[in-house]
Design an enzyme around this catalytic site. Structure first.
Site, PDB file in Angstrom:
ATOM      1  N   CYS A 169      36.676   9.897 -19.833  1.00  0.00           N
ATOM      2  CA  CYS A 169      37.328   8.595 -19.973  1.00  0.00           C
ATOM      3  C   CYS A 169      37.454   8.222 -21.458  1.00  0.00           C
ATOM      4  CB  CYS A 169      36.590   7.531 -19.166  1.00  0.00           C
ATOM      5  SG  CYS A 169      37.626   6.084 -18.813  1.00  0.00           S
ATOM      6  N   HIS A 197      36.856   9.949 -13.746  1.00  0.00           N
ATOM      7  CA  HIS A 197      35.400  10.089 -13.658  1.00  0.00           C
ATOM      8  C   HIS A 197      35.034  11.060 -12.545  1.00  0.00           C
ATOM      9  CE1 HIS A 197      34.286   6.899 -16.503  1.00  0.00           C
ATOM     10  NE2 HIS A 197      35.373   6.310 -16.072  1.00  0.00           N
ATOM     11  N   GLU A 235      32.026  12.503 -12.776  1.00  0.00           N
ATOM     12  CA  GLU A 235      30.564  12.520 -12.844  1.00  0.00           C
ATOM     13  C   GLU A 235      29.901  11.426 -12.017  1.00  0.00           C
ATOM     14  OE1 GLU A 235      31.373   9.097 -15.484  1.00  0.00           O
ATOM     15  OE2 GLU A 235      32.439  10.879 -14.813  1.00  0.00           O
TER      16      GLU A 235
END
Length: 241
Positions: free
Chosen positions: A96, A181, A183
């Site tokens: 990001c 994202h 993660e």
């Protein structure tokens, strides 16, 4: 390689711009592979050690913008150190804001996007050989950004979304930038909903809907994200044991 240098290569340095935007699901994978993890707080810690690290450095997300050096002077040092890091082809993963900082350090423009992209949706994966994001085929990922960037010169586009053409790229074999994202862990999303509630309200994003979608899509994303990180680690020029 000396034991000291080997230990250094087996440490992942992670730069945080917001406390609850951490390595998430990636952290367990690093530990499983025998890596140590050390966090640095942007704006508080000196980032020189993290950005000169010969092993893997991960630059995480946050609510500020890569072009806000006047408001957040530490961004100047972060970008300057990142330029040198990328010039040296050191292993670097950006997520990001981290991806936007990589783009800017590579000379690309970063700017406000035409719409907030917050929520779960599938990516359109680029047809490139050995696309490290291949495990995301038909998987919804979490988007959470308002800025965008141009594709840096000599970078290879890996993925796009409905709203933004540049969602992920690689630069050489060691640098990977993800606008979305991969993660985030499902069990952690509530922290995001609390921490970003003002942004969500201003963007008229339905928090209940985000929570419901998280229950549907987070687990498959975590499984695919593990495969992505494993594939990326295999490409890196460092000992992963």
């Amino acid at each position: 390689m000396t034991q000291h240098n080997l230990n250094s290569m087996k440490t992942v340095y992670a730069i945080q711009h917001l406390a609850f935007e951490d390595l998430g699901a990636f952290e367990d994978i690093f530990y499983q592979r025998g890596f140590r993890v050390r966090y640095f707080d942007a704006g508080v810690d000196d980032l020189q050690l993290a950005l000169e690290h010969p092993g893997l450095t991960v630059i995480l997300g946050g609510p500020i913008s890569a072009y806000e050096r006047d408001r957040f002077p530490f961004l100047g040092q972060e970008i300057d150190l990142l330029k040198q890091r990328l010039a040296n082809n050191l292993p670097t993963l950006g997520i990001c804001l981290g991806a936007q900082l990589i783009a800017k350090a590579l000379g690309a423009d970063v700017y406000p996007g035409h719409t907030k992209e917050i929520g779960w949706s599938q990516l359109k994966l680029a047809s490139v050989a050995d696309n490290v994001l291949a495990p995301l085929e038909n998987i919804k990922v979490l988007h959470w950004h308002g800025d965008s960037f141009d594709l840096p010169e000599n970078a290879q586009l890996l993925a796009s979304s409905e709203h933004y053409p540049h969602q992920a790229f690689q630069y050489g074999s060691n640098v990977l930038a993800l606008q979305f994202h991969a993660e985030v862990m499902g069990e952690d999303l509530e922290k995001w909903l609390i921490g970003h509630c003002v942004e969500l309200d201003q963007a008229k994003i339905d928090i209940k809907q985000l929570r419901e979608e998280n229950q549907k899509y987070a687990a498959p994303l975590e499984q695919s994200a593990a495969l992505i990180l494993e594939g990326y680690l295999k490409k890196l020029n460092l000992s992963i044991g």
